[in-house]
Structure formats: C-alpha cells, structure tokens
Design a protein around this motif. Sequence first.
Motif, PDB file in Angstrom:
ATOM      1  N   GLY A  88     -85.247   8.993 -16.782  1.00  0.00           N
ATOM      2  CA  GLY A  88     -85.367  10.329 -17.362  1.00  0.00           C
ATOM      3  C   GLY A  88     -84.755  11.412 -16.493  1.00  0.00           C
ATOM      4  O   GLY A  88     -83.629  11.301 -16.006  1.00  0.00           O
ATOM      5  N   MET A  89     -85.519  12.494 -16.276  1.00  0.00           N
ATOM      6  CA  MET A  89     -85.016  13.645 -15.522  1.00  0.00           C
ATOM      7  C   MET A  89     -84.684  13.284 -14.078  1.00  0.00           C
ATOM      8  O   MET A  89     -83.750  13.844 -13.502  1.00  0.00           O
ATOM      9  CB  MET A  89     -86.048  14.781 -15.553  1.00  0.00           C
ATOM     10  N   LEU A  90     -85.438  12.360 -13.510  1.00  0.00           N
ATOM     11  CA  LEU A  90     -85.147  11.948 -12.135  1.00  0.00           C
ATOM     12  C   LEU A  90     -83.765  11.302 -12.059  1.00  0.00           C
ATOM     13  O   LEU A  90     -83.022  11.524 -11.100  1.00  0.00           O
ATOM     14  CB  LEU A  90     -86.221  10.974 -11.635  1.00  0.00           C
ATOM     15  N   SER A  91     -83.410  10.510 -13.075  1.00  0.00           N
ATOM     16  CA  SER A  91     -82.083   9.886 -13.117  1.00  0.00           C
ATOM     17  C   SER A  91     -80.989  10.947 -13.135  1.00  0.00           C
ATOM     18  O   SER A  91     -79.963  10.817 -12.450  1.00  0.00           O
ATOM     19  CB  SER A  91     -81.948   8.991 -14.351  1.00  0.00           C
ATOM     20  N   LYS A  92     -81.204  11.987 -13.925  1.00  0.00           N
ATOM     21  CA  LYS A  92     -80.212  13.064 -14.019  1.00  0.00           C
ATOM     22  C   LYS A  92     -80.060  13.773 -12.678  1.00  0.00           C
ATOM     23  O   LYS A  92     -78.949  14.142 -12.282  1.00  0.00           O
ATOM     24  CB  LYS A  92     -80.613  14.048 -15.108  1.00  0.00           C
ATOM     25  N   LEU A  93     -81.175  13.980 -11.980  1.00  0.00           N
ATOM     26  CA  LEU A  93     -81.123  14.638 -10.675  1.00  0.00           C
ATOM     27  C   LEU A  93     -80.387  13.764  -9.661  1.00  0.00           C
ATOM     28  O   LEU A  93     -79.542  14.259  -8.900  1.00  0.00           O
ATOM     29  CB  LEU A  93     -82.549  14.922 -10.188  1.00  0.00           C
ATOM     30  N   ILE A  94     -80.694  12.461  -9.655  1.00  0.00           N
ATOM     31  CA  ILE A  94     -80.017  11.534  -8.739  1.00  0.00           C
ATOM     32  C   ILE A  94     -78.521  11.517  -9.020  1.00  0.00           C
ATOM     33  O   ILE A  94     -77.694  11.556  -8.099  1.00  0.00           O
ATOM     34  CB  ILE A  94     -80.619  10.121  -8.868  1.00  0.00           C
ATOM     35  N   HIS A  95     -78.161  11.467 -10.304  1.00  0.00           N
ATOM     36  CA  HIS A  95     -76.734  11.446 -10.667  1.00  0.00           C
ATOM     37  C   HIS A  95     -76.047  12.740 -10.250  1.00  0.00           C
ATOM     38  O   HIS A  95     -74.922  12.711  -9.723  1.00  0.00           O
ATOM     39  CB  HIS A  95     -76.587  11.241 -12.174  1.00  0.00           C
ATOM     40  N   HIS A  96     -76.706  13.866 -10.450  1.00  0.00           N
ATOM     41  CA  HIS A  96     -76.113  15.158 -10.094  1.00  0.00           C
ATOM     42  C   HIS A  96     -75.848  15.259  -8.589  1.00  0.00           C
ATOM     43  O   HIS A  96     -74.784  15.727  -8.177  1.00  0.00           O
ATOM     44  CB  HIS A  96     -77.049  16.289 -10.528  1.00  0.00           C
ATOM     45  N   CYS A  97     -76.797  14.803  -7.806  1.00  0.00           N
ATOM     46  CA  CYS A  97     -76.679  14.954  -6.346  1.00  0.00           C
ATOM     47  C   CYS A  97     -75.843  13.866  -5.677  1.00  0.00           C
ATOM     48  O   CYS A  97     -75.134  14.148  -4.705  1.00  0.00           O
ATOM     49  CB  CYS A  97     -78.074  14.973  -5.709  1.00  0.00           C
ATOM     50  N   PHE A  98     -75.920  12.630  -6.200  1.00  0.00           N
ATOM     51  CA  PHE A  98     -75.327  11.507  -5.464  1.00  0.00           C
ATOM     52  C   PHE A  98     -74.388  10.623  -6.272  1.00  0.00           C
ATOM     53  O   PHE A  98     -73.616   9.869  -5.697  1.00  0.00           O
ATOM     54  CB  PHE A  98     -76.445  10.633  -4.879  1.00  0.00           C
ATOM     55  N   GLU A  99     -74.481  10.676  -7.587  1.00  0.00           N
ATOM     56  CA  GLU A  99     -73.641   9.868  -8.481  1.00  0.00           C
ATOM     57  C   GLU A  99     -73.530   8.413  -8.012  1.00  0.00           C
ATOM     58  O   GLU A  99     -72.430   7.930  -7.685  1.00  0.00           O
ATOM     59  CB  GLU A  99     -72.241  10.477  -8.596  1.00  0.00           C
ATOM     60  N   PRO A 100     -74.641   7.694  -7.988  1.00  0.00           N
ATOM     61  CA  PRO A 100     -74.579   6.285  -7.568  1.00  0.00           C
ATOM     62  C   PRO A 100     -73.732   5.456  -8.526  1.00  0.00           C
ATOM     63  O   PRO A 100     -73.605   5.781  -9.712  1.00  0.00           O
ATOM     64  CB  PRO A 100     -76.043   5.837  -7.593  1.00  0.00           C
ATOM     65  N   ILE A 101     -73.172   4.384  -8.002  1.00  0.00           N
ATOM     66  CA  ILE A 101     -72.396   3.441  -8.811  1.00  0.00           C
ATOM     67  C   ILE A 101     -73.372   2.425  -9.385  1.00  0.00           C
ATOM     68  O   ILE A 101     -74.078   1.751  -8.642  1.00  0.00           O
ATOM     69  CB  ILE A 101     -71.328   2.740  -7.948  1.00  0.00           C
ATOM     70  N   MET A 102     -73.409   2.327 -10.705  1.00  0.00           N
ATOM     71  CA  MET A 102     -74.408   1.476 -11.348  1.00  0.00           C
ATOM     72  C   MET A 102     -73.974   0.015 -11.394  1.00  0.00           C
ATOM     73  O   MET A 102     -72.840  -0.296 -11.738  1.00  0.00           O
ATOM     74  CB  MET A 102     -74.700   1.972 -12.766  1.00  0.00           C
TER      75      MET A 102
END
Length: 375
Positions: free
Chosen positions: A74-88
């Motif tokens: 959810g929102m935590l995923s969006k925050l992680i993506h915004h700050c760090f953009e991990p490779i899935m």
Amino acid sequence: MSKKHVFYYALLQPLVAAFTRISFGYRCEKVKKDIPGPYIVLANHTTDYDMLFVGSSFKRQMYFVGSEHIARWGMLSKLIHHCFEPIMRYKGTTAASTVMEILRKVRGGASVCLFAEGSRSWDGITGPFLPSTGKMVKSAKCALITYRIEGGYFASPRWAGSPIRRGRVFGAPVNIYTQEQLSAMSIQEINDAIAKDLYEDAYARQLASPARYRGKNPAEHMEKLLFICPECGAQDTLHSRGDTVRCSACGLSFRYDEYGMLHGAPADTVYALAIRQNERVAEAAKAGETFSVPSAVLKKVEKHRETFVAEGPLSLSPKALVCGDFSIPFDSITDLAMHGYQALVFSAGAEYYELIPAADANAYKFFLLYQAHKA
C-alpha cells in the motif's frame, strides 16, 4: 541515477547505521566513498534487515534488489518506491527481467546491491545462487564488491519471524574485483569467487567463538522450520513456547538457549536437526508422499495486485498442488520459493501465485518437498 534517490540515501544512511548499531549491536567496516563506481555489491542473506546492514557500510547511494511482495504494501510501498526505487524480483520465477533492470541501472552509472541467494537462510548456512549470476556480473562490465554478514542468523532467525536478538553481528566487504579482473575471469571463476566470499556457516563461527544473543522467547516459532519431530518422526506435532519446543506425539522437550544451542534434543544445533529433516523429506519425495495442511489461501498476483483464487485444504504431491477446489499440475510449476516464513510464491505457465497456509500451519515443508522433487 536520480538526484532524489541520492538525497534520500544520504539523509537516511546515518540514521540506518545508528538503528542497526543500537538494535542489533551491529558493527561494520565502512567502504570508502572514493571507490570508483558503478559497481555491483553481492551479499549473503541472513535477515530481513540485511539491506540496512549493507547500507550502513556504504555512503555512496545504490539501488537494492528486493522481493516483489514489498510492492504490495500500500502506501508504504509508494513511499519506498519514491525514496529508493528498489528493483523488484519475482521469487519463484526466472530472474531475466531483474537482470535486465540491474544492467540498465549499472550502465546508467548507478551501483546496485543484491543478495545472491535470493532468499534468507533457514539454517545458518549460505545457500546456493543462480549459476547465471557470474554471467550477469561479467555482462555488467563494472566492479564487483562481495560483502559478508556474520551473526545475522542468530540475531533474527528466519523461522522466528521479526523479533530481534541483540548480539554480535558484523558486516564487511570481502573482496573488490575490478572490471579488468572480471574481464580476465571465466563465468565459472566468477561464480566460484562469489561462493567462496559469501559463504557463512553460522554455527561453525558460533562454536569457534560463542556469543550471546539476548531476546524474548528465543525458541518461539521454531516449528515453522522443524515440522518433523526428530525423535518420533511425526509431522506437525512440534510446538514452541518461550525457550522450549515440545512434541505433542512423543513428549520430546528441548530448549534453545541464548547461544543458539539446543538442550535435550537429539542434536546440539538447529542446523543438525534441519539436515536430518531434509533427508526425511527427500525420502518422502522418493516414495511419492503427499504433504498437506488443513487450510490455505491461494491468490494470483498481477502487476502487484492480488486476486483471490481459492481457499481450503492444501496438498502437494508429485501429481499436483491442490488448494480447495483449485488444482495445478505439478509439472506446470516452473519454480517455487518463499518470502518470510509463511508465504509461498510460484509461477505456473504465464501466471504468478502467492499461497499462504493458515497461521498455525507449516509452509516450509511444501518448499522442501518441491525442491526434493526437482533435485
């Protein structure tokens, strides 16, 4: 490389280093910022906090490879993506898309960290990694830094879930291979170097130099790893509480202490019991046995969204995986993996699934049985 990601990494890196030091007693060797990049960092995988451990050593921003399920928070995923953009990384599938994204990042001037095994160790021993890892490293045409984490297994055993036990945890680069060195090495030589550098035997280290790991209820959830009683051989009869594990079938009782050692069990270490269990699972696979639990939920995952498929009794046999009234032929499952200690993920044809047995059931046995059939 994004300036935004560089900013967030620089902002949070000192806080992460302080958190790991205070929570785990983590100590690490700092990597000089002037090491020319880009580079690939390959580390062993011991806890859910390994990204923080590695990040504590590197001041230069890099991208991390993480399991796909974190994109469903959810929102935590969006925050992680915004700050760090991990490779899935879709566990339980081929890693082709992940490799392409790693190479794209590196060729764009960014550094990338991934955990070679792709999954946390269950028994304290560094697991195998894909043979294509060496080919990826060679294709990247950049430097390689191998990084080993020691003591993580006892600080946060996979079978225990999320509790933290404070003790001796250490991380450091093992070797730095330049692009020129890698160019002169064969793919097999690169894989051999990675295997040697990342190998960690948690119990061998602990026996040689014992360290305490303090935490509450140290044995709790050990039945998420051990589903076969080491005394009577019964399945799903082990139950843990506090520092003790008991078998409801034969009455066996043993204790897990702050040093990670067992008292009253047929062996002194969890690793030794896990090896015995693996042997029994191999025998079960050879005999064509079926493993089952009373209840599980099966979902299809597409574009990080879950769709309910089935719910009911779960079984795995050489013929099929069955959940409720839904059946998938065993031979159509191209790979099966786990995240955490309770979620199974696998691909079948063009579909990707997540399977979660009931909270009081063991999920790991299905992973072991699948691997035994594929061996």
